[in-house]
Design a protein around this motif. Sequence first.
Motif, PDB file in Angstrom:
ATOM      1  N   SER A 332      -1.424   5.589   7.940  1.00 21.95           N
ATOM      2  CA  SER A 332      -2.439   4.640   8.561  1.00 21.95           C
ATOM      3  C   SER A 332      -3.180   3.407   7.720  1.00 21.95           C
ATOM      4  N   GLU A 333      -3.996   3.562   6.356  1.00 22.09           N
ATOM      5  CA  GLU A 333      -4.501   2.911   5.707  1.00 22.09           C
ATOM      6  C   GLU A 333      -3.198   2.166   4.836  1.00 22.09           C
ATOM      7  N   VAL A 334      -4.351   0.209   5.019  1.00 16.36           N
ATOM      8  CA  VAL A 334      -3.224  -0.625   4.112  1.00 16.36           C
ATOM      9  C   VAL A 334      -4.028  -1.173   3.220  1.00 16.36           C
ATOM     10  N   TYR A 335      -2.511  -1.262   2.023  1.00 16.78           N
ATOM     11  CA  TYR A 335      -3.634  -1.667   0.551  1.00 16.78           C
ATOM     12  C   TYR A 335      -3.495  -3.086   1.120  1.00 16.78           C
ATOM     13  N   HIS A 336      -4.834  -3.891   1.649  1.00 17.30           N
ATOM     14  CA  HIS A 336      -4.755  -5.300   1.645  1.00 17.30           C
ATOM     15  C   HIS A 336      -4.295  -6.598   0.849  1.00 17.30           C
ATOM     16  N   ASP A 405      -2.824 -14.500 -10.881  1.00 16.46           N
ATOM     17  CA  ASP A 405      -1.956 -13.217 -10.978  1.00 16.46           C
ATOM     18  C   ASP A 405      -3.730 -12.678 -10.769  1.00 16.46           C
ATOM     19  N   MET A 406      -3.826 -12.858  -9.392  1.00 20.28           N
ATOM     20  CA  MET A 406      -5.496 -11.803  -9.426  1.00 20.28           C
ATOM     21  C   MET A 406      -6.761 -13.392 -10.234  1.00 20.28           C
ATOM     22  N   ALA A 487     -13.264  -2.458  -9.512  1.00 21.88           N
ATOM     23  CA  ALA A 487     -12.975  -0.570  -8.823  1.00 21.88           C
ATOM     24  C   ALA A 487     -12.102  -0.613  -7.574  1.00 21.88           C
ATOM     25  N   ASP A 488     -11.848  -1.714  -7.670  1.00 19.08           N
ATOM     26  CA  ASP A 488     -10.444  -1.865  -5.462  1.00 19.08           C
ATOM     27  C   ASP A 488      -9.494  -2.159  -5.980  1.00 19.08           C
ATOM     28  N   THR A 493      -8.991  -0.364  -1.333  1.00 20.53           N
ATOM     29  CA  THR A 493     -10.443  -1.419  -0.610  1.00 20.53           C
ATOM     30  C   THR A 493     -10.690  -2.870  -0.957  1.00 20.53           C
ATOM     31  N   ASP A 494      -9.498  -3.290  -1.508  1.00 25.43           N
ATOM     32  CA  ASP A 494      -8.321  -5.193  -2.575  1.00 25.43           C
ATOM     33  C   ASP A 494      -8.780  -5.561  -0.959  1.00 25.43           C
TER      34      ASP A 494
END
Length: 530
Positions: A332-336, A405-406, A487-488, A493-494
């Motif tokens: 259920s966890e999303v990598y946003h 990219d980022m 760290a994310d 947590t990103d």
Amino acid sequence: MQAANSAVLNFLMKHLYFLLFCLLSATAFAQKADPAAFAQYINPDNLRKHEEVLTSDSLEGRETGTEGNRKAAQYISGQLAALQLPKSVGDSSYFQKVIYTNQGWTNLEMSVDSAVYHFITDFYAFTMDNASTSRVDAKEVVFLGYGVEDEKYNDYKNANVAGKVILIYNGEPRNRDSLSFLSGLATPSEWSANRRKKLEAARRHGVKAVLIVDDHFLQTTRRFNSLNPSNSIGETEDPNLGFPPNVYITPAVAQQIVGDRQASLEKARLKILTGKPASATFPCKLSFSLNKYFNQLVSANVLGFIEGTDPQLKKEIVVVSAHFDHLGKAGSEVYHGADDNASGTSGVLTIARALTEAKKQGLGPRRSVLCLFMTGEEKGLLGSNYYVNFPLYPLANTVADVNIDMIGRVDDEHLNDPNYIYVIGSNRLSTELHQIDSVANDTYTHLALDYRYNAPNDPNRYYYRSDHYNFAQRGIPAIFYFNGTHADYHRTTDTIDKINFEKMAKVAQLAYYTVFELANRNERIKVDGK
């Protein structure tokens, strides 16, 4: 009177040409002189609006091939439509379909009589050449030489092998002087170079299965390659409608099949040395099974094309790119993926708007600009690899790729001063590209440009890890803007609450100024690096 009128007319025409020249020159000057007038559209508020959508739970992390990824592509295309950009894919779509086929082995077994054989040590097979599931049982095997069907030499002539398992040699038939009966030379023909030609011949004749003797089995590195899943570009042949089941075996396995009838095999081999096909049948109890998974990954790149205004230069293309996919969900966890890479995607969307507004005001871009939103980067740069293999616009006309990219976060090295960006690849293929970026930054954005990750010996190898690299491999100068990891990175947590939109806007503006110069300068940048 006519001479006087002619003189007046010549005077007026000369002045008209002069005025026209001045007008064109002024326009060209304005194109180069005032990109800042449109950088206002690349601002924190506009970037946040895109980020909010791209990182929403409804997009479920945008993993390539998922519904969330398709929703992201639809959102991007909607933004391009709002800018009234043309549908550049077949004049009917913003989407370039991206298809990759992935397949690998799950279980393989083989036995001859009472002997059990093992994958890699005794036999190997290629997933691309076999069906998803194959089970073969036979009471005899037919030796059929080299399995060649050619007008110069034909192993299938007078041979009825429909429904039979055939045993063939690798390579092609040669005489005692090692000259090929097919090419007439020591060099091999296509029957040796293309393994599928033999499988195609076997399929034409209704062969049940093919066993291929690899005389150099232990030295053949490709047997280890058969262990790895294959990830091929495009739609491959349907494996369930393809070749007969086929495996490569050691000479020892072939000897087990022949058994005590070695004399029959030698007789056939000697006949082949004279250029005459020969066959022999060997009774044995053969059994083997091949089981694999077969998946097709279907996604799409999204393309926004801004046609250049200069009749001579508009055939040349400047690409500004970002990947919009991310890692999807874990339960259920999303990598946003707010930083990786909703930040770059949002940046390119605002750059597209800035360039579109400039064009509305008659201020370029003189060259065309392709805003390329790529899928599958997290799967191995798949979207960009697909594009350079199937480009919608000629790669020969592609001037450069500006890749983002980022750009929305700050790494540990710069916690006390977020006014920075890592610049990668700028001088690898074109020193002019490096200079353009540097001058743009000195003139407008005043970021600290950090080149540490551009070093050829960078252990992180970031130069090879984002979509620009597929363009660079084709000799197209590329520059990559990157804020470094944190760290994310690649964690759930990103998230958008950690994005520094002020910093993000400045980096996106720098990319815009670089694109603007690339698209409006008189001469195409030179490639002067390897």
